[in-house]
Design an enzyme around this catalytic site. Structure first.
Site, PDB file in Angstrom:
ATOM      1  N   GLY A   1       9.950  81.103  38.825  1.00 31.20           N
ATOM      2  CA  GLY A   1      11.276  80.750  39.351  1.00 31.20           C
ATOM      3  C   GLY A   1      12.147  79.972  38.387  1.00 31.20           C
TER       4      GLY A   1
ATOM      5  N   TYR B   1       0.358  93.757  26.923  1.00 33.08           N
ATOM      6  CA  TYR B   1       1.348  93.440  27.962  1.00 33.08           C
ATOM      7  C   TYR B   1       1.548  94.659  28.880  1.00 33.08           C
ATOM      8  CZ  TYR B   1       6.194  92.423  29.595  1.00 33.08           C
ATOM      9  OH  TYR B   1       7.330  92.204  30.333  1.00 33.08           O
TER      10      TYR B   1
ATOM     11  N   LYS C   1       0.702  95.069  32.959  1.00 33.96           N
ATOM     12  CA  LYS C   1       1.789  95.317  33.917  1.00 33.96           C
ATOM     13  C   LYS C   1       1.567  96.635  34.678  1.00 33.96           C
ATOM     14  CE  LYS C   1       5.116  92.115  33.140  1.00 33.96           C
ATOM     15  NZ  LYS C   1       5.747  91.368  34.217  1.00 33.96           N
TER      16      LYS C   1
ATOM     17  N   PRO D   1      12.777  96.432  35.658  1.00 36.93           N
ATOM     18  CA  PRO D   1      14.078  96.200  35.031  1.00 36.93           C
ATOM     19  C   PRO D   1      14.127  96.692  33.578  1.00 36.93           C
ATOM     20  CG  PRO D   1      13.058  94.141  35.800  1.00 36.93           C
ATOM     21  CD  PRO D   1      12.004  95.203  35.783  1.00 36.93           C
ATOM     22  N   THR D   2      15.324  97.064  33.119  1.00 39.05           N
ATOM     23  CA  THR D   2      15.530  97.304  31.681  1.00 39.05           C
ATOM     24  C   THR D   2      15.812  95.942  31.027  1.00 39.05           C
ATOM     25  OG1 THR D   2      17.779  97.897  32.321  1.00 39.05           O
ATOM     26  CG2 THR D   2      16.343  99.709  31.710  1.00 39.05           C
ATOM     27  N   ASN D   3      16.423  95.919  29.852  1.00 35.59           N
ATOM     28  CA  ASN D   3      16.654  94.641  29.135  1.00 35.59           C
ATOM     29  C   ASN D   3      17.566  93.718  29.932  1.00 35.59           C
ATOM     30  OD1 ASN D   3      15.546  95.675  26.424  1.00 35.59           O
ATOM     31  ND2 ASN D   3      17.102  97.169  26.993  1.00 35.59           N
TER      32      ASN D   3
ATOM     33  N   HIS E   1      14.795  88.157  22.839  1.00 36.87           N
ATOM     34  CA  HIS E   1      15.330  89.511  22.916  1.00 36.87           C
ATOM     35  C   HIS E   1      16.650  89.571  22.136  1.00 36.87           C
ATOM     36  CE1 HIS E   1      12.637  89.637  26.584  1.00 36.87           C
ATOM     37  NE2 HIS E   1      12.245  90.653  25.864  1.00 36.87           N
TER      38      HIS E   1
ATOM     39  N   LYS F   1      22.376  83.138  16.855  1.00 39.45           N
ATOM     40  CA  LYS F   1      22.686  83.335  15.429  1.00 39.45           C
ATOM     41  C   LYS F   1      24.190  83.183  15.161  1.00 39.45           C
ATOM     42  CE  LYS F   1      19.865  86.469  12.707  1.00 39.45           C
ATOM     43  NZ  LYS F   1      19.743  87.873  12.311  1.00 39.45           N
TER      44      LYS F   1
ATOM     45  N   ASP G   1      15.444  99.686  12.564  1.00 38.37           N
ATOM     46  CA  ASP G   1      16.294  99.827  13.739  1.00 38.37           C
ATOM     47  C   ASP G   1      15.521  99.894  15.049  1.00 38.37           C
ATOM     48  OD1 ASP G   1      18.946  99.691  13.275  1.00 38.37           O
ATOM     49  OD2 ASP G   1      19.224 101.825  12.880  1.00 38.37           O
TER      50      ASP G   1
END
Ligand code: NDP
Length: 326
Positions: free
Chosen positions: A14, A148, A152, A175-177, A191, A199, A282
């Site tokens: 939480g 991981y 999951k 969820p996605t990102n 992430h 940055k 990339d």
């Protein structure tokens, strides 16, 4: 006749990015509305300090203390690519233990519903895109995060087994990102969005160039944490099936890393040198996930426009720099 006891919703993890977003939505949406708190409902947002969920006794004690009728299970050992690659056994074991303890305690207590959180990185490495809910177990996950990912994936297996043997209403969300306030803004182990925000913030502060790793061309689906929070609340109230649901913006709402960086430069109001270091890898060009099941079941959902969500996140980071996870 005694009135039915109110629902108690326990949110594990939480204090994290997603947990704090659910707290925000529950506290700000009008009471009684689709995503707001319902009358008599009690929400608990547990941190690891309240109980280390790797430990069965501490997990049981948490259930004993709050007697939850519903659980949104977010707690997990999470980390970026480097940490996932270096500590595969820790990621596997900690997450296996956390998930097993949370589900088994819910079984022992006959908890009405548990929604556990998976991630699109649990999908097979070699898979036909777009990702959808039927493809989780169709091949091995990417080598970099197999600890991981397998931990999951097993939650989905456990959910089915608990349903078939005991009839429990345990399910999972994918969820996605995610990005938003309360994210981990660490420069090395975060992430892409929180890392780039930090940055760019430092580049502005120190008068140095803002350098983005890679070409900026890869595409990703990003979901704002406050939107994701609403989708979890929808699942809690309106979704009663064991099969997982992908919680994401649409495939047509993919954003390139360059668009992300441009939006960050704007939100931070950075006026200095801004370049892409094309010597850096990339990663995959795109790995789209379908939100068709979600939208069909929900009957539509209005996602926060990306620039607006990013602005809000940057504002939160700047205002909370001293207490943010950096
Ligand atoms: P955070 O890292 O922000 O938060 C993790 C939470 O888990 C914290 O509240 C932490 O508590 C708690 N936690 C960690 N270890 C333990 C433990 N041993 N016992 C009890 N609590 C523990 O994570 P997010 O909010 O980003 O992620 C939430 C869920 O969403 C996770 O299951 C993650 O896998 C999933 N997810 C996240 C995505 C993302 O982009 N962030 C994408 C897809 C899925 P404390 O702070 O007290 O240590």
């Amino acid at each position: 006749m005694s009135s039915p006891s109110p629902n108690v919703v326990l949110v594990t993890g939480g204090t994290g990015l997603v947990g704090q977003a659910i707290k925000h939505v529950i506290e700000t949406e009008p009471e009684g509305s689709r995503f707001g708190k319902q009358p008599g409902e009690k929400w608990i947002f547990a941190s690891s300090k309240e109980g280390d969920l790797r430990d069965p006794a501490q997990t049981r004690a948490l259930y004993e203390k709050y007697q939850p009728t519903h659980v949104i299970h977010l707690a997990a050992l999470v980390g970026g690519l480097f940490k996932n690659m270096k500590y595969k056994m820790t990621f596997l074991r900690d997450n296996l233990l956390i998930n097993d303890n949370v589900l088994e305690a819910a079984h022992e207590k006959n908890t009405q519903k548990v929604i556990s959180c998976l991630s699109t990185c649990v999908f097979p490495d070699k898979v036909e895109y777009p990702l959808d809910e039927t493809k989780i177990h169709t091949g091995p996950p990417h080598q970099s995060n197999f600890g991981y990912a397998h931990a999951k994936r097993l939650v989905d297996v456990q959910n089915h087994a608990y349903k078939e043997q005991y009839g429990h209403n345990f399910t999972s969300a994918i969820p996605t990102n995610v990005f938003g306030p309360h994210d981990n803004f660490d420069l090395e182990d975060s992430h892409v969005i929180p890392g780039l925000i930090h940055k760019c913030y430092l580049a502005k502060k120190n008068g140095t160039p803002f350098i983005v790793a890679g070409t900026g061309k890869p595409l990703r689906q990003f979901i704002f944490s406050y939107d994701l929070a609403k989708l979890f609340i929808w699942m809690l109230r309106e979704y009663d099936d064991v099969e997982p649901v992908i919680l994401s913006v649409g495939e047509d709402e993919e954003v390139s890393i360059k668009e992300v960086a441009d939006a960050i430069v704007k939100a931070v109001d950075f006026k200095g040198d801004y370049t892409f270091d094309t010597t850096r890898a990339d990663g995959q060009f795109r790995k789209p996930a379908s939100n068709k099941k979600l939208l069909t079941l929900m009957g539509g959902f209005e996602f926060t426009p990306f620039p607006e969500a990013l602005d809000l996140t940057v504002k939160w980071f700047v205002e909370n720099y001293d207490k943010a996870r950096t």
